[in-house]
Design an enzyme around this catalytic site. Structure first.
Site, PDB file in Angstrom:
ATOM      1  N   GLU A   1       0.821  -1.216   0.000  1.00  0.00           N
ATOM      2  CA  GLU A   1       0.000   0.000   0.000  1.00  0.00           C
ATOM      3  C   GLU A   1       0.856   1.268   0.000  1.00  0.00           C
ATOM      4  OE1 GLU A   1      -2.777  -0.610   3.290  1.00  0.00           O
ATOM      5  OE2 GLU A   1      -4.138  -1.640   1.926  1.00  0.00           O
TER       6      GLU A   1
ATOM      7  N   ASP B   1      -8.657  -8.853   3.977  1.00  0.00           N
ATOM      8  CA  ASP B   1      -8.366  -7.794   4.946  1.00  0.00           C
ATOM      9  C   ASP B   1      -9.396  -7.737   6.073  1.00  0.00           C
ATOM     10  OD1 ASP B   1      -7.042  -5.732   6.087  1.00  0.00           O
ATOM     11  OD2 ASP B   1      -7.690  -4.206   4.669  1.00  0.00           O
TER      12      ASP B   1
ATOM     13  N   GLU C   1     -12.546  -2.126  11.984  1.00  0.00           N
ATOM     14  CA  GLU C   1     -12.531  -1.350  10.743  1.00  0.00           C
ATOM     15  C   GLU C   1     -13.676  -1.735   9.809  1.00  0.00           C
ATOM     16  OE1 GLU C   1      -8.854  -1.705   8.570  1.00  0.00           O
ATOM     17  OE2 GLU C   1      -9.674  -0.736   6.790  1.00  0.00           O
TER      18      GLU C   1
HETATM   19  C1  GCV Z   1      -2.459   0.430   8.423  1.00  0.00           C
HETATM   20  C2  GCV Z   1      -6.041  -2.028   5.452  1.00  0.00           C
HETATM   21  C3  GCV Z   1      -6.433  -0.789   6.192  1.00  0.00           C
HETATM   22  C4  GCV Z   1      -5.264   0.177   6.325  1.00  0.00           C
HETATM   23  C5  GCV Z   1      -4.106  -0.567   6.989  1.00  0.00           C
HETATM   24  C6  GCV Z   1      -3.761  -1.789   6.154  1.00  0.00           C
HETATM   25  C7  GCV Z   1      -2.660  -2.607   6.790  1.00  0.00           C
HETATM   26  O1  GCV Z   1      -5.782  -1.740   4.116  1.00  0.00           O
HETATM   27  O2  GCV Z   1      -7.516  -0.184   5.554  1.00  0.00           O
HETATM   28  O3  GCV Z   1      -5.665   1.273   7.090  1.00  0.00           O
HETATM   29  O4  GCV Z   1      -2.991   0.271   7.117  1.00  0.00           O
HETATM   30  O5  GCV Z   1      -4.901  -2.606   6.037  1.00  0.00           O
HETATM   31  O6  GCV Z   1      -2.987  -3.560   7.474  1.00  0.00           O
HETATM   32  O7  GCV Z   1      -1.502  -2.301   6.597  1.00  0.00           O
END
Ligand code: GCV
Length: 721
Positions: free
Chosen positions: A312, A386, A414
Site C-alpha cells: 500500500e 483484509d 474497521e
Molecule cells: C495500516 C487495510 C487498512 C489500512 C491498513 C492496512 C494494513 O488496508 O484499511 O488502514 O494500514 O490494512 O494492514 O496495513
C-alpha cells in the site's frame, strides 16, 4: 412551584456532575472492577481461607503483584489484609518466584515447575507444618504477577479457592498489541478517540493512564506493544522520540511488557541523510546497526521492529530491486546481537498485479519459506483479503512450514461497524484458530502452527491491531473491551473457547448474576454471526463503503486501484454473484492443502459460509435449505437485522444488573446498530436486486428508502480514516 422546579433542576445538575464521574470510572476500570462482594456465605468462605499476604520478593514486578492482590482483596472482601515478609501463620497467600521460596514450599510445589515456561504460574493450596496456605509462584516474578491476576479472577467470579491446583503458561511467546497510532495522535482505524501516547508531554509527563494500560494488559497476559502505526513515520527513530519511547518502556517493563516500534524502511534516507535505503548497501546496514545499538542503549529489553514494506505504498526492499528476505534479514542482523525480533508483515498486494488479490501474498511469500533469519517472524493477517467479518483462513498458514508465522487479528472494528456495533470478536478469532490447514496431517490447525507446537519453534506470536484510544472507556463501545480482553486470553491460549471468555469477561466486568450472565453471554456469542448476516452473508466480502469502510457500498466502482472497489469482490451480474476462485476461476483454492482445496473448490461441498468467496453462483442455485441463492441471501440479511433486534431485547432486560451509565451507553449503541443493520440489509438487497431481477421473499422487509438515497450517503469525516 417555580422555586421547587429550580431546586429540583439544581439537584439534577449536581447529581450529574457528582455521580457521573463515579459511573464513568466503571467504564474505565475495564474487567478489573473488584466490586465489594455482597453475598455473605461467599465472603465468609473467602475470609476463612485468606488471613493475609506473605510477599517473599521485592522486585518492581513483585511489588505490583502484592499491591494488586492487597487492593483487590481488600475491596472485594471488605477487609484490611496485611502484607508481611516472613512465611509464618495460617491461611496466607504466599507470593514469590521459585528462587525465593523456602525449601518447604518448594517441596510442596514439587515437579509443577517442570510444567511451566518462564512466564507460567502455579497456584497451589499447600499445607506446611500444619499451616494451610495458597502459594502463587512461577519461575520468574512475572509468572507470579500473572498468577495473581488469575487468582483474582477466581475471586471476582465467585469461584472456590479451596484445594487449588492451577498450572498455566502461555502457549505463545509474543502476545502483542499493534497500535496504528500516528505521531500526531490520530489513530488509523481507531474509533475510541486519540492515541494514548502523548508524545508532546513525554518523557517528563507520565500519564497515569500508561500504568493502567500496562496493568490491564498484564492482567490478560499481553507482553508486547508496538507503539506506532505500520504506515510508519521515521521520526519515531530519532533521539527526540526515542527518549519518549524509553519513558514508556520504563513504565511498561515491570508489567512484563516489551516495547516495539515500526520501522520505516526509508528511514536511513529520511532521518539518516543517506542516499539510499537499499538493504544490501553497506552504509544502510551500518545505519540500522547503529540505530539498533542506540535504541538498546536506552531500552535494553526493546522487543524489535514491525515492518510493513512494499505494501500500500510503503517503501521497502523492492524499491531497490531486492526482496522481502533481503529487507527482513538486514534488519534482523541489526537487532540480533541484542535479542531483538523482526515481525515482517505478509500483507502485500499490488495494483500492477492482475492476479486475484487473495492470491498475491501467498504467491510472493511462500517461495521465501525457510530463507529468513532465526529472529524473523512473518506476520500474516487471519485471512487473505483484509479483516473481513468472515474470511477463510489465510492459505499461507498451511504453506510455510520452515518459517515462524504469527497471526494478525484486527481488534479494532474497521470492517465491523467501528466502535458503534457490538460484535464479540473472540468468536471470529476462534473460528480461524480452529481451522484445519492439513499442512502436515488432519488436525494441523492454525492454532498449532502459530503456537509452534508443530514445528517446536521458539519464536511464536499473536498480534492484535488495537482498539484502544483515549476515550474514558478505552475502546469506544463498552463491549469492545471484551475484544481486547478476549484477544489477550486467546493470545495466551489459542485453544480457549470464546464462550469461556465471554463468561469470564461478563462476570469480571458486570455481574455474577446468572440471570444476567446467561442471556448476555448468548447475545455476545451470537453477535459475530449477526454482523456477518447483515453485512456480508454467504461469503460476500469487502462491500463496505469507500475508504472509511463504514456502511454498505457494494456499488462503488470508481477507485483508483481495482481491488479497492467492492464490485471487484462481489462480481454481481445477471447470472449470479460471487468471486470464482475455484479451478474455473482464479484457482485460489489451489493455494490450500489438497483436502481443503477439494472442499472449497467444489460448489457442492464448499461451506455455505464461504460460498460467494470461492464461487460465482447463479441466483437460482439451490442452497442446503432448499431455497434459491437470492432468497437465502435476502433471508440472511433479514436474519442479521432480527438478531440485532434480539440483542436489543436482551440488553433492555439487564437494567437491574448494570450501572445506569453503561446500561444506557450500550442501549443507545444497540439502537444505532439496529438502524444500521437495516441500512445494510436495504442498501445491499436493493443493489443486488438490480442484477437478480427478483422479488424479495415473504418475510424480508421492504427497504425504507431508494437505492439512490443509500448511494447518496457520504461520511467525509468518518473516524479513523
Ligand atoms: C495500516 C487495510 C487498512 C489500512 C491498513 C492496512 C494494513 O488496508 O484499511 O488502514 O494500514 O490494512 O494492514 O496495513
Amino acid at each position: 412551584m417555580p422555586h421547587i422546579k429550580k431546586i429540583f433542576f439544581r439537584f439534577i445538575v449536581l447529581f450529574f456532575f457528582v455521580c457521573c464521574p463515579l459511573f464513568a470510572q466503571k467504564d474505565y476500570k475495564l474487567w478489573l472492577q473488584y466490586e465489594k462482594k455482597t453475598d455473605s456465605p461467599i465472603i465468609s468462605d473467602y475470609l476463612s481461607n485468606i488471613k493475609g499476604i506473605i510477599a517473599l520478593e521485592n522486585t518492581a514486578t513483585s511489588k505490583i503483584a502484592q499491591n494488586e492482590l492487597q487492593i483487590a482483596l481488600n475491596a472485594m472482601l471488605g477487609s484490611q489484609f496485611q502484607v508481611t515478609v516472613k512465611p509464618e501463620g495460617n491461611h496466607k497467600i504466599i507470593l514469590g518466584s521459585k528462587l525465593v521460596l523456602t525449601p518447604e514450599i518448594q517441596k510442596a510445589i514439587g515437579s509443577d515447575f517442570e510444567r511451566i515456561n518462564e512466564e507460567g504460574y502455579i497456584i497451589k493450596s499447600v499445607s506446611i507444618k500444619n499451616n494451610k496456605h495458597i502459594v502463587i509462584t512461577g519461575k520468574k516474578d512475572i509468572g507470579v504477577l500473572y498468577g495473581v491476576y488469575s487468582f483474582l479472577r477466581l475471586v471476582q467470579m465467585n469461584k472456590s479457592i479451596k484445594n487449588l491446583h492451577l498450572i498455566d503458561a502461555p502457549k505463545t511467546n509474543i502476545r502483542i498489541l499493534n497500535h496504528w497510532d500516528n505521531l500526531d495522535r490520530t489513530v488509523e482505524r481507531g474509533y475510541a478517540g486519540f492515541s494514548l501516547w502523548n508524545w508532546q508531554k513525554l518523557p517528563d509527563f507520565i500519564d497515569p493512564r500508561y500504568i493502567d494500560y500496562a496493568r490491564a494488559n498484564a492482567s490478560i497476559g499481553i507482553n508486547g506493544t508496538v507503539l506506532t502505526n505500520v504506515n510508519a513515520n521515521a521520526l519515531i527513530l530519532t533521539p527526540q522520540y526515542l527518549e519518549k519511547v524509553e519513558a514508556l518502556a520504563n513504565v511498561f517493563r515491570p508489567y512484563g511488557i516489551k516495547v516495539y516500534l515500526t520501522a520505516r524502511f526509508s528511514a536511513p534516507i529520511e532521518i539518516g541523510g543517506l542516499k539510499t535505503a537499499d538493504p544490501k548497501d553497506l552504509d544502510v546496514m551500518n545505519w540500522w546497526k547503529n540505530k539498533a545499538k542506540e535504541i538498546y542503549k536506552r531500552i535494553p529489553d526493546f522487543g524489535g521492529f514491525l515492518v510493513k514494506a512494499n505494501s500500500e505504498g510503503q517503501p521497502g526492499p523492492q524499491n531497490y530491486g531486492r526482496d522481502h528476505v533481503d529487507g527482513a534479514n538486514m534488519l534482523a542482523d541489526a537487532v540480533a546481537p541484542f535479542g531483538g525480533v523482526i515481525m515482517w508483515r505478509a500483507f502485500v498486494y499490488s495494483e500492477h498485479d492482475a492476479n486475484d488479490r487473495a492470491k498475491q501474498a501467498y504467491a510472493e511469500f511462500v517461495p521465501y519459506d525457510g530463507k529468513f533469519r532465526d529472529n524473523v517472524i512473518v506476520q500474516v493477517k487471519n485471512g487473505a483479503i483484509d479483516f473481513q467479518p468472515r474470511e477463510p483462513f489465510h492459505p499461507i498458514f498451511g504453506a510455510m512450514p520452515k518459517t515462524p508465522l504469527m497471526i494478525e487479528f484486527q481488534i479494532t472494528q474497521e470492517y465491523l461497524g467501528f466502535s458503534t456495533h457490538l460484535v464479540f470478536l473472540p468468536k471470529l478469532f476462534q473460528e480461524v484458530l480452529e481451522s484445519d490447514t492439513f499442512q502436515k496431517e488432519k488436525g494441523t490447525t492454525v492454532a498449532k502452527i502459530i503456537d509452534g507446537s508443530l514445528s517446536n519453534s521458539k519464536l511464536t506470536g499473536i498480534a492484535g491491531v488495537s482498539n484502544i484510544g483515549n476515550d474514558v472507556n478505552w475502546t469506544g463501545h463498552p463491549f469492545a473491551q471484551a475484544n481486547w480482553y478476549g484477544f489477550g486470553r486467546q493470545a495466551w491460549n489459542p485453544d480457549l473457547d470464546a464462550e469461556v471468555i465471554a463468561d469470564e469477561w461478563l462476570r469480571c466486568t458486570f455481574s455474577n448474576d446468572e440471570k444476567f450472565i446467561k442471556p448476555v453471554a448468548a447475545m455476545m456469542i451470537k453477535s459475530r454471526e449477526a454482523v456477518v448476516n447483515y453485512m456480508t452473508p454467504l461469503g460476500l466480502h469487502h462491500i463496505m463503503d469507500t475508504g472509511h469502510h463504514y456502511g454498505p457500498g457494494p456499488w462503488v466502482s470508481d477507485l483508483s486501484r481495482p481491488e479497492w472497489n467492492p464490485v471487484y469482490y462481489h462480481k454481481a451480474d445477471k447470472n449470479g454473484i460471487g468471486f470464482d476462485r475455484s479451478k474455473t476461476g482464479t484457482n485460489a483454492t489451489a493455494q490450500y492443502a489438497p483436502e481443503v482445496e477439494k472442499l472449497f473448490d467444489n460448489l457442492e461441498t464448499c461451506p455455505e459460509n464461504y460460498l460467494l468467496w470461492f464461487h460465482h453462483v447463479s441466483w437460482d442455485y439451490k442452497l442446503k435449505n432448499g431455497q434459491t441463492l437470492w432468497n437465502s441471501l435476502a433471508f440472511k440479511y433479514q436474519e442479521g437485522v432480527d438478531q440485532v433486534k434480539e440483542m436489543q431485547d436482551t440488553w433492555n432486560k439487564t437494567g437491574k444488573y448494570v450501572d445506569k451509565e453503561r446500561f444506557k451507553e450500550v442501549q443507545m449503541l444497540l439502537d444505532i446498530q439496529y438502524k444500521e443493520a437495516k441500512w445494510w440489509r436495504d442498501a445491499c438487497l436493493l443493489y443486488f436486486q438490480q442484477y437478480s431481477g427478483k422479488e424479495l421473499p415473504v418475510g424480508v422487509e421492504n427497504a425504507s428508502h431508494s437505492l439512490d438515497y443509500f448511494k447518496s450517503l457520504k461520511f467525509p469525516f468518518a473516524p479513523g480514516n
